[in-house]
Design an enzyme around this catalytic site. Sequence first.
Site, PDB file in Angstrom:
ATOM      1  CG  HIS A   1      -5.081   2.333   5.728  1.00 14.74           C
ATOM      2  ND1 HIS A   1      -6.420   2.286   5.985  1.00 14.74           N
ATOM      3  CD2 HIS A   1      -4.949   2.999   4.561  1.00 14.74           C
ATOM      4  CE1 HIS A   1      -7.064   2.908   5.011  1.00 14.74           C
ATOM      5  NE2 HIS A   1      -6.189   3.348   4.131  1.00 14.74           N
TER       6      HIS A   1
ATOM      7  NE  ARG B   1       0.748  12.058  -1.903  1.00 17.62           N
ATOM      8  CZ  ARG B   1      -0.310  11.617  -1.230  1.00 17.62           C
ATOM      9  NH1 ARG B   1      -1.325  11.025  -1.829  1.00 17.62           N
ATOM     10  NH2 ARG B   1      -0.371  11.789   0.073  1.00 17.62           N
TER      11      ARG B   1
ATOM     12  CG  ASP C   1      -1.751   4.772   3.959  1.00 17.96           C
ATOM     13  OD1 ASP C   1      -1.779   5.142   2.769  1.00 17.96           O
ATOM     14  OD2 ASP C   1      -2.575   5.173   4.810  1.00 17.96           O
TER      15      ASP C   1
ATOM     16  CG  HIS D   1      -9.932   4.528   3.264  1.00 27.39           C
ATOM     17  ND1 HIS D   1      -8.785   5.262   3.349  1.00 27.39           N
ATOM     18  CD2 HIS D   1     -10.661   4.854   4.372  1.00 27.39           C
ATOM     19  CE1 HIS D   1      -8.807   5.996   4.455  1.00 27.39           C
ATOM     20  NE2 HIS D   1      -9.940   5.775   5.085  1.00 27.39           N
TER      21      HIS D   1
ATOM     22  CG  ASN E   1      -5.093   8.629  -3.251  1.00 26.87           C
ATOM     23  OD1 ASN E   1      -4.047   8.077  -3.575  1.00 26.87           O
ATOM     24  ND2 ASN E   1      -5.235   9.212  -2.065  1.00 26.87           N
TER      25      ASN E   1
ATOM     26  CG  HIS F   1      -0.012  15.241   2.356  1.00 31.42           C
ATOM     27  ND1 HIS F   1      -0.911  15.543   1.359  1.00 31.42           N
ATOM     28  CD2 HIS F   1      -0.439  14.092   2.920  1.00 31.42           C
ATOM     29  CE1 HIS F   1      -1.854  14.599   1.325  1.00 31.42           C
ATOM     30  NE2 HIS F   1      -1.588  13.709   2.255  1.00 31.42           N
TER      31      HIS F   1
ATOM     32  CG  HIS G   1      -1.891   1.134   1.234  1.00 30.42           C
ATOM     33  ND1 HIS G   1      -3.250   0.941   1.416  1.00 30.42           N
ATOM     34  CD2 HIS G   1      -1.744   2.479   1.065  1.00 30.42           C
ATOM     35  CE1 HIS G   1      -3.877   2.111   1.373  1.00 30.42           C
ATOM     36  NE2 HIS G   1      -2.971   3.075   1.166  1.00 30.42           N
TER      37      HIS G   1
ATOM     38  CG  HIS H   1      -0.798   7.131  -0.997  1.00 22.48           C
ATOM     39  ND1 HIS H   1      -2.019   7.328  -1.598  1.00 22.48           N
ATOM     40  CD2 HIS H   1      -1.045   6.414   0.125  1.00 22.48           C
ATOM     41  CE1 HIS H   1      -2.964   6.761  -0.860  1.00 22.48           C
ATOM     42  NE2 HIS H   1      -2.398   6.204   0.186  1.00 22.48           N
TER      43      HIS H   1
ATOM     44  CB  ALA I   1      -5.196  12.613   6.349  1.00 20.52           C
TER      45      ALA I   1
ATOM     46  CE  LYS J   1      -7.821   2.130  -0.799  1.00 25.84           C
ATOM     47  NZ  LYS J   1      -6.728   3.018  -0.453  1.00 25.84           N
TER      48      LYS J   1
HETATM   49  O1  DOR Z   1      -3.617   9.368   5.775  1.00 25.50           O
HETATM   50  C1  DOR Z   1      -3.928   9.063   4.643  1.00 25.50           C
HETATM   51  N1  DOR Z   1      -3.343   9.651   3.563  1.00 25.50           N
HETATM   52  N2  DOR Z   1      -4.859   8.139   4.456  1.00 25.50           N
HETATM   53  C2  DOR Z   1      -5.338   7.846   3.239  1.00 25.50           C
HETATM   54  O2  DOR Z   1      -6.211   7.030   3.138  1.00 25.50           O
HETATM   55  C3  DOR Z   1      -4.869   8.582   2.051  1.00 25.50           C
HETATM   56  C4  DOR Z   1      -3.541   9.152   2.255  1.00 25.50           C
HETATM   57  C5  DOR Z   1      -3.165  10.186   1.207  1.00 25.50           C
HETATM   58  O3  DOR Z   1      -3.344   9.905   0.012  1.00 25.50           O
HETATM   59  O4  DOR Z   1      -2.665  11.243   1.576  1.00 25.50           O
HETATM   60 ZN    ZN Z   2      -3.436   5.025   1.525  1.00 30.34          ZN
END
Ligand code: DOR
Ligand code: ZN
Length: 345
Positions: free
Chosen positions: A174, A18, A247, A136, A42, A251, A14, A16, A263, A99
């Site tokens: 997660h 970007r 996960d 999720h 996402n 950011h 899992h 991300h 988040a 997903k």
């Molecule tokens: O904390 C998170 N950040 N939870 C998620 O499900 C998505 C992720 C994000 O893409 O920033």
């Molecule tokens: Zn995630």
Amino acid sequence: MINELIIPKPDDMHLHLREGGMLKIVSQHSASQFGRAIIMPNLKKPITNTSLAHSYYDEIKKHTKSYQFKPLMTIYFNEGLALEELKKIEASSKIIGIKLYPKGVTTNSNKGLDSLQSGYNIFEMMEELDIPLLIHGEVNDTNVDIFDREKIFIEKHLIRAHKEFPKLRIVLEHISTKDATEFVKESSNKIAATITPQHLLYNRNELFLGGLRPHAFCLPVLKREEHRLAVLDAAISGNPKFFLGTDSAPHKRSEKESSCGCAGIYSALNAMEIYAEIFDRNNAIEKLENFCSKFGADFYKLNQSKEKLKLTRSKNKVPTVIKIDNGDVVPLMAGQDISWNCSNI
Ligand code: DOR
Ligand code: ZN
């Protein structure tokens, strides 16, 4: 005392990555420790079909050329997924699953599903084609207390969906509660879960330690200590239904340290070292290999990697900040000492 581990290259089930300048840097952090990773769809413009997933795959490969790294792509669950597209997804060697985000639950999920039931016709086809569903697992009802959203999702939606589609492989992503660990343990072997380092390390006090801590904010949000202990217990239990999924969700610092902070916790740079630290602190270092290199691969019907990763007990420090794409990202355990280092052999 175990001071060195040589394990098959782990899988991050899992992740991300970007886009743009962020993708360029963070993809290399993951590729230096993991042989494969399941890439979340996402993006600002979500990856809703095979063709978008294939282009994103190429982009990731471009940035990770100097590693043997295989991105395992996912499609963003959407009501437009007709049988023809699902067949393409099933046939693609680059795509691993779909997903599902309940609408509005987290970063870039505004195109998610309003009710799980509205996805049932697609679940039926996925079950038939044996395409895994990654969920999720939180309700998007803002009237529900944020600390209960995972539990209520399981009770109200997931138990029913699993009953209706017993052969559909589902990964509850997660997990953050005792309720989730119990649901996974009690269900058939079609149900599994990923576990992040932050849900193993911290309970919800971490969010308010001497003040508001935006870098500890992720979704599902950290829970009470009894839940952390249950998730930790599941991770080190040797039960193959629980496996590694960081996960890792970068950011920029400015977007986390803000009046409405995003988040997500960035852990990819030191992920394997941090998991080793956690397993070791809990006298379970010998359970790490299956958790990170075998159980996830088995669930997704993949071969274990032939490449190796070496973990050595030696002093290490997580950087306080990482420079990325004309900004900073603050990593998980920023500035803290850990006792493990990893290297490729
Ligand atoms: O904390 C998170 N950040 N939870 C998620 O499900 C998505 C992720 C994000 O893409 O920033
Ligand atoms: Zn995630």
